[in-house]
Design a protein around this motif. Structure first.
Motif, mmCIF file in Angstrom:
data_model
loop_
_atom_site.group_PDB
_atom_site.id
_atom_site.type_symbol
_atom_site.label_atom_id
_atom_site.label_comp_id
_atom_site.label_asym_id
_atom_site.label_seq_id
_atom_site.Cartn_x
_atom_site.Cartn_y
_atom_site.Cartn_z
ATOM 1 N N GLU A 67 -28.657 -0.098 -64.747
ATOM 2 C CA GLU A 67 -27.298 -0.699 -64.097
ATOM 3 C C GLU A 67 -26.565 0.694 -63.283
ATOM 4 O O GLU A 67 -26.026 0.401 -62.320
ATOM 5 C CB GLU A 67 -26.366 -0.836 -65.430
ATOM 6 N N TRP A 116 -24.016 -2.298 -60.551
ATOM 7 C CA TRP A 116 -22.769 -1.916 -60.957
ATOM 8 C C TRP A 116 -21.868 -3.228 -61.368
ATOM 9 O O TRP A 116 -21.881 -3.969 -60.638
ATOM 10 C CB TRP A 116 -21.911 -0.951 -60.097
ATOM 11 N N THR A 117 -21.092 -3.086 -62.561
ATOM 12 C CA THR A 117 -20.274 -4.451 -62.748
ATOM 13 C C THR A 117 -19.054 -4.194 -61.849
ATOM 14 O O THR A 117 -18.903 -3.072 -61.259
ATOM 15 C CB THR A 117 -19.664 -4.284 -64.411
ATOM 16 N N GLU A 118 -18.101 -5.187 -61.934
ATOM 17 C CA GLU A 118 -17.057 -5.241 -61.058
ATOM 18 C C GLU A 118 -15.949 -3.967 -61.536
ATOM 19 O O GLU A 118 -15.427 -3.268 -60.698
ATOM 20 C CB GLU A 118 -16.329 -6.274 -61.193
#
Length: 154
Positions: A67, A116-118
């Protein structure tokens, strides 16, 4: 970090990476919080994050590596280090964070932020390769605080 009593804090199992390049430098991300409970906080830290429910440290390490960097490893190998600290999480809760570190030696690679997440897109503002000397002489906040000494044991 906090003086909170770790006996009464929730546990937060966390898998982190010590990614070393050919020169022995470690990859760190800069976290800059502009809002929320950590607003105004900035620090450098190794890639990684919390274990999902039912996830082993090794499983979390594989997931977090992909991630945050785009790298894939089948077997993260044995844990290279463990650091337990009490600190405030981005959601404001205090926790006893059990960080298990995995070691990856690599040559240059193109870091990918595609997964990547928010939240990561908001707070991860830079990445850089640091030598142990860079870490020891820096005036910036770097976690874990004993990272330079930890690198000397690898």
């Amino acid at each position: 970090m906090s003086d909170a009593d770790p006996a009464v804090l929730p546990d937060r199992p966390t898998a982190r990476w010590l990614i070393l390049d050919g020169q022995g430098r470690v990859l760190l991300f800069r976290f800059d919080y502009a809002e929320g409970p950590l607003a105004g906080t900035a620090f450098w830290a190794t890639p990684g994050g919390g274990c999902e429910p039912g996830e082993t440290y090794a499983d979390a390490a594989r997931r977090e590596l992909f991630e945050e960097t785009g790298l894939i490893v089948d077997d993260p190998g044995p844990e290279a280090a463990q650091v337990i600290e009490c600190f405030r999480l981005p959601d404001g809760r205090m926790a006893r964070v059990d960080q298990r570190f995995f070691l990856l030696r690599t040559e240059d690679f193109d870091l990918s932020n595609a997964a990547w997440t928010e939240e990561e897109q908001r707070v991860l503002t830079a990445h850089r390769w640091w030598s142990a000397d860079d870490i020891r002489t820096s005036t910036e906040t770097i976690w874990p605080a004993e990272l330079a000494d930890l690198l000397a044991t690898l």
